[in-house]
Design an enzyme around this catalytic site. Structure first.
Site, PDB file in Angstrom:
ATOM      1  CB  SER A  73      -0.881  -0.036   1.257  1.00  0.00           C
ATOM      2  OG  SER A  73      -1.733   1.056   1.312  1.00  0.00           O
ATOM      3  CG  ASP A  74       2.788   5.018  -1.511  1.00  0.00           C
ATOM      4  OD1 ASP A  74       3.830   4.823  -0.846  1.00  0.00           O
ATOM      5  OD2 ASP A  74       2.488   6.130  -1.983  1.00  0.00           O
ATOM      6  CB  THR A  75      -1.195   6.881   2.122  1.00  0.00           C
ATOM      7  OG1 THR A  75      -1.836   5.647   2.438  1.00  0.00           O
ATOM      8  CG2 THR A  75      -2.171   8.026   2.356  1.00  0.00           C
TER       9      THR A  75
END
Length: 193
Positions: A73-75
């Protein structure tokens, strides 16, 4: 809860927030990470950047067996079309928070679910509105909470979110760092359809 999940889940993240959210949702997983350069093509649309980076992270972790599933995941925080990453210094954190002050920005998280046989990616977007923050409030937050590991230089679950966020449209947990409800729904589709 998803019963008899056919995959052993592997979280490809060092984020304590992602780990905590998945644990609180009742998921069992191990953590396996590989450091990667979080760079992306500059002309890429911000809504695609998080998926690009999540897939890059998922591909960096070797899958050994048929029943393993990587969760990567990446935000990012997007303000006025500009991507705000993690600040490298107190002055960068201050600059970012001044940009967010009194405005609405987007928090976008990309998630990649990867097994030996398939890759499934999606993103979730939440709009967050900050009240006008004083320079004293910004200084206090940076000094006491040191938000250098957070996109956009803030954690909504911390003091600045408690006193500064006036409105949110979308998934709160997405802003914390992982869209748990969406992940649960996508995992159910992949597992039972």
């Amino acid at each position: 809860m998803i019963q008899n999940l056919p995959f052993q889940l592997i979280l490809a993240s060092k984020s304590p927030r992602r780990k905590q959210l998945l644990e609180e949702a009742g998921f069992e997983f191990t953590i396996r990470t590989q450091d990667i350069e979080e760079n992306f093509p500059l002309e890429m649309n911000p809504s695609l950047v998080t998926i690009y980076l999540a897939e890059k992270k998922a591909l960096s972790v070797a899958i050994l067996t048929e029943n393993e599933m990587i969760i990567a995941s990446d935000t990012i925080v997007v303000a006025g079309g500009e991507i705000l990453g993690k600040p490298g210094s107190p002055s960068q954190a201050k600059e970012m928070l001044l940009k967010l002050s009194g405005t609405t920005h987007q928090v976008i998280t990309g998630v990649c679910l990867r097994t030996k046989n398939f890759t499934h990616s999606f993103s979730e977007e939440t709009a967050v509105t900050f009240k006008q923050l004083s320079t004293e409030e910004i200084r206090h937050y940076i000094l006491n909470f040191k938000p250098f590991d957070k996109a956009g230089a803030y954690g909504i679950q911390e003091w600045i979110g408690l006193i500064g966020v006036s409105k949110i449209k979308g998934c709160y947990f997405n802003v914390v760092g992982f869209p748990v409800a969406r992940f649960y729904a996508e995992l159910k589709k992949l597992t039972y359809n």
